[in-house]
Scaffold this motif. Sequence first.
Motif, PDB file in Angstrom:
ATOM      1  N   ALA A   1     -16.277   2.634  10.992  1.00  7.91           N
ATOM      2  CA  ALA A   1     -17.564   2.062  10.580  1.00  7.91           C
ATOM      3  C   ALA A   1     -18.416   3.102   9.863  1.00  7.91           C
ATOM      4  O   ALA A   1     -19.067   2.797   8.858  1.00  7.91           O
ATOM      5  CB  ALA A   1     -18.299   1.506  11.796  1.00  7.91           C
ATOM      6  N   ASP A   2     -18.398   4.342  10.339  1.00  4.46           N
ATOM      7  CA  ASP A   2     -19.182   5.400   9.700  1.00  4.46           C
ATOM      8  C   ASP A   2     -18.674   5.676   8.286  1.00  4.46           C
ATOM      9  O   ASP A   2     -19.466   5.793   7.344  1.00  4.46           O
ATOM     10  CB  ASP A   2     -19.120   6.690  10.522  1.00  4.46           C
ATOM     11  CG  ASP A   2     -19.904   6.608  11.815  1.00  4.46           C
ATOM     12  OD1 ASP A   2     -20.743   5.686  11.959  1.00  4.46           O
ATOM     13  OD2 ASP A   2     -19.668   7.454  12.698  1.00  4.46           O
TER      14      ASP A   2
ATOM     15  N   ALA B   1     -12.680   3.047  16.005  1.00  2.00           N
ATOM     16  CA  ALA B   1     -13.591   1.998  15.529  1.00  2.00           C
ATOM     17  C   ALA B   1     -14.893   2.548  14.974  1.00  2.00           C
ATOM     18  O   ALA B   1     -15.317   2.181  13.865  1.00  2.00           O
ATOM     19  CB  ALA B   1     -13.862   0.982  16.631  1.00  2.00           C
ATOM     20  N   ASN B   2     -15.569   3.412  15.705  1.00  2.00           N
ATOM     21  CA  ASN B   2     -16.864   3.911  15.229  1.00  2.00           C
ATOM     22  C   ASN B   2     -16.720   4.799  14.010  1.00  2.00           C
ATOM     23  O   ASN B   2     -17.543   4.738  13.089  1.00  2.00           O
ATOM     24  CB  ASN B   2     -17.592   4.648  16.353  1.00  2.00           C
ATOM     25  CG  ASN B   2     -18.079   3.692  17.405  1.00  2.00           C
ATOM     26  OD1 ASN B   2     -18.536   2.602  17.098  1.00  2.00           O
ATOM     27  ND2 ASN B   2     -17.968   4.082  18.659  1.00  2.00           N
TER      28      ASN B   2
ATOM     29  N   GLN C   1      -9.944   3.676  19.494  1.00  2.00           N
ATOM     30  CA  GLN C   1     -10.838   4.833  19.537  1.00  2.00           C
ATOM     31  C   GLN C   1     -11.355   5.205  18.142  1.00  2.00           C
ATOM     32  O   GLN C   1     -12.319   5.966  18.020  1.00  2.00           O
ATOM     33  CB  GLN C   1     -10.135   6.044  20.167  1.00  2.00           C
ATOM     34  CG  GLN C   1      -9.871   5.894  21.664  1.00  2.00           C
ATOM     35  CD  GLN C   1      -8.750   4.913  21.983  1.00  2.00           C
ATOM     36  OE1 GLN C   1      -7.780   4.778  21.239  1.00  2.00           O
ATOM     37  NE2 GLN C   1      -8.890   4.198  23.094  1.00  2.00           N
TER      38      GLN C   1
ATOM     39  N   SER D   1     -23.029  -2.284  15.572  1.00  2.00           N
ATOM     40  CA  SER D   1     -23.064  -1.713  16.916  1.00  2.00           C
ATOM     41  C   SER D   1     -21.670  -1.238  17.301  1.00  2.00           C
ATOM     42  O   SER D   1     -20.667  -1.663  16.730  1.00  2.00           O
ATOM     43  CB  SER D   1     -23.540  -2.763  17.921  1.00  2.00           C
ATOM     44  OG  SER D   1     -22.543  -3.758  18.094  1.00  2.00           O
ATOM     45  N   GLU D   2     -21.615  -0.349  18.272  1.00  2.00           N
ATOM     46  CA  GLU D   2     -20.327   0.159  18.743  1.00  2.00           C
ATOM     47  C   GLU D   2     -19.454  -0.990  19.247  1.00  2.00           C
ATOM     48  O   GLU D   2     -18.260  -1.034  18.950  1.00  2.00           O
ATOM     49  CB  GLU D   2     -20.551   1.179  19.859  1.00  2.00           C
ATOM     50  CG  GLU D   2     -19.279   1.811  20.370  1.00  2.00           C
ATOM     51  CD  GLU D   2     -19.544   2.919  21.375  1.00  2.00           C
ATOM     52  OE1 GLU D   2     -18.625   3.187  22.176  1.00  2.00           O
ATOM     53  OE2 GLU D   2     -20.635   3.498  21.368  1.00  2.00           O
ATOM     54  N   ASP D   3     -20.058  -1.927  19.976  1.00  2.00           N
ATOM     55  CA  ASP D   3     -19.290  -3.068  20.499  1.00  2.00           C
ATOM     56  C   ASP D   3     -18.707  -3.912  19.369  1.00  2.00           C
ATOM     57  O   ASP D   3     -17.556  -4.330  19.441  1.00  2.00           O
ATOM     58  CB  ASP D   3     -20.162  -3.952  21.393  1.00  2.00           C
ATOM     59  CG  ASP D   3     -20.438  -3.324  22.740  1.00  2.00           C
ATOM     60  OD1 ASP D   3     -19.709  -2.390  23.123  1.00  2.00           O
ATOM     61  OD2 ASP D   3     -21.387  -3.773  23.409  1.00  2.00           O
TER      62      ASP D   3
ATOM     63  N   ASN E   1     -23.612  -0.891   7.505  1.00  2.00           N
ATOM     64  CA  ASN E   1     -23.624   0.333   8.285  1.00  2.00           C
ATOM     65  C   ASN E   1     -24.471   0.247   9.548  1.00  2.00           C
ATOM     66  O   ASN E   1     -24.694   1.257  10.209  1.00  2.00           O
ATOM     67  CB  ASN E   1     -24.069   1.520   7.427  1.00  2.00           C
ATOM     68  CG  ASN E   1     -25.466   1.336   6.876  1.00  2.00           C
ATOM     69  OD1 ASN E   1     -26.082   0.301   7.044  1.00  2.00           O
ATOM     70  ND2 ASN E   1     -25.958   2.359   6.203  1.00  2.00           N
TER      71      ASN E   1
ATOM     72  N   ALA F   1     -18.062  -2.952  16.255  1.00  2.00           N
ATOM     73  CA  ALA F   1     -17.021  -2.177  15.570  1.00  2.00           C
ATOM     74  C   ALA F   1     -15.706  -2.253  16.341  1.00  2.00           C
ATOM     75  O   ALA F   1     -14.634  -2.433  15.758  1.00  2.00           O
ATOM     76  CB  ALA F   1     -17.468  -0.723  15.405  1.00  2.00           C
ATOM     77  N   ILE F   2     -15.779  -2.150  17.653  1.00  2.00           N
ATOM     78  CA  ILE F   2     -14.576  -2.226  18.489  1.00  2.00           C
ATOM     79  C   ILE F   2     -13.971  -3.623  18.437  1.00  2.00           C
ATOM     80  O   ILE F   2     -12.756  -3.769  18.286  1.00  2.00           O
ATOM     81  CB  ILE F   2     -14.891  -1.794  19.937  1.00  2.00           C
ATOM     82  CG1 ILE F   2     -15.186  -0.289  19.971  1.00  2.00           C
ATOM     83  CG2 ILE F   2     -13.755  -2.153  20.880  1.00  2.00           C
ATOM     84  CD1 ILE F   2     -15.756   0.201  21.283  1.00  2.00           C
TER      85      ILE F   2
END
Length: 140
Positions: free
Chosen positions: A15-16, A11-12, A9, A28-30, A25, A32-33
């Motif tokens: 990345a941020d 992951a995003n 949870q 994508s969400e995928d 930067n 990052a996960i």
Amino acid sequence: MEIRLANLQDANAIADVASALGYQNTVSEDLAIKRLERLLLSSNDKVWVAEFNGQLIGWLHAQHAFRAASADFIEILGLSVADQARLKGAGRALVEKAKEWALDEKIVLRVRTNDTRDGAKKFYTSLGFTTTKIQSVFQL
């Protein structure tokens, strides 16, 4: 502030926060996960996060590195703290977790930093790290 092992949870948010230091930067969400999941499943990698008031403000990725011709070591592969949280102890607390891991394994802790990042060099020096090698990185 709480320091804990990362979970998917995070992951995003990782990345941020990473984008604050110029890491890619546009992830994508995928992606990052997937990246974090790979690390969480590895027995050689650990990712810790720093939280303050329920918000992720920093992260550190370390790896137990094995070499054919030299002793293994723990290496910090990434550390980033959100701009608004800098100089408040999050980076130091995250590095402390990597130090504890290295002490538990009875091996050294290493970190590499871009030679142009004077702030990072001062930070690691203030934590007791010393320069042991200067090298060039080649890439194809």
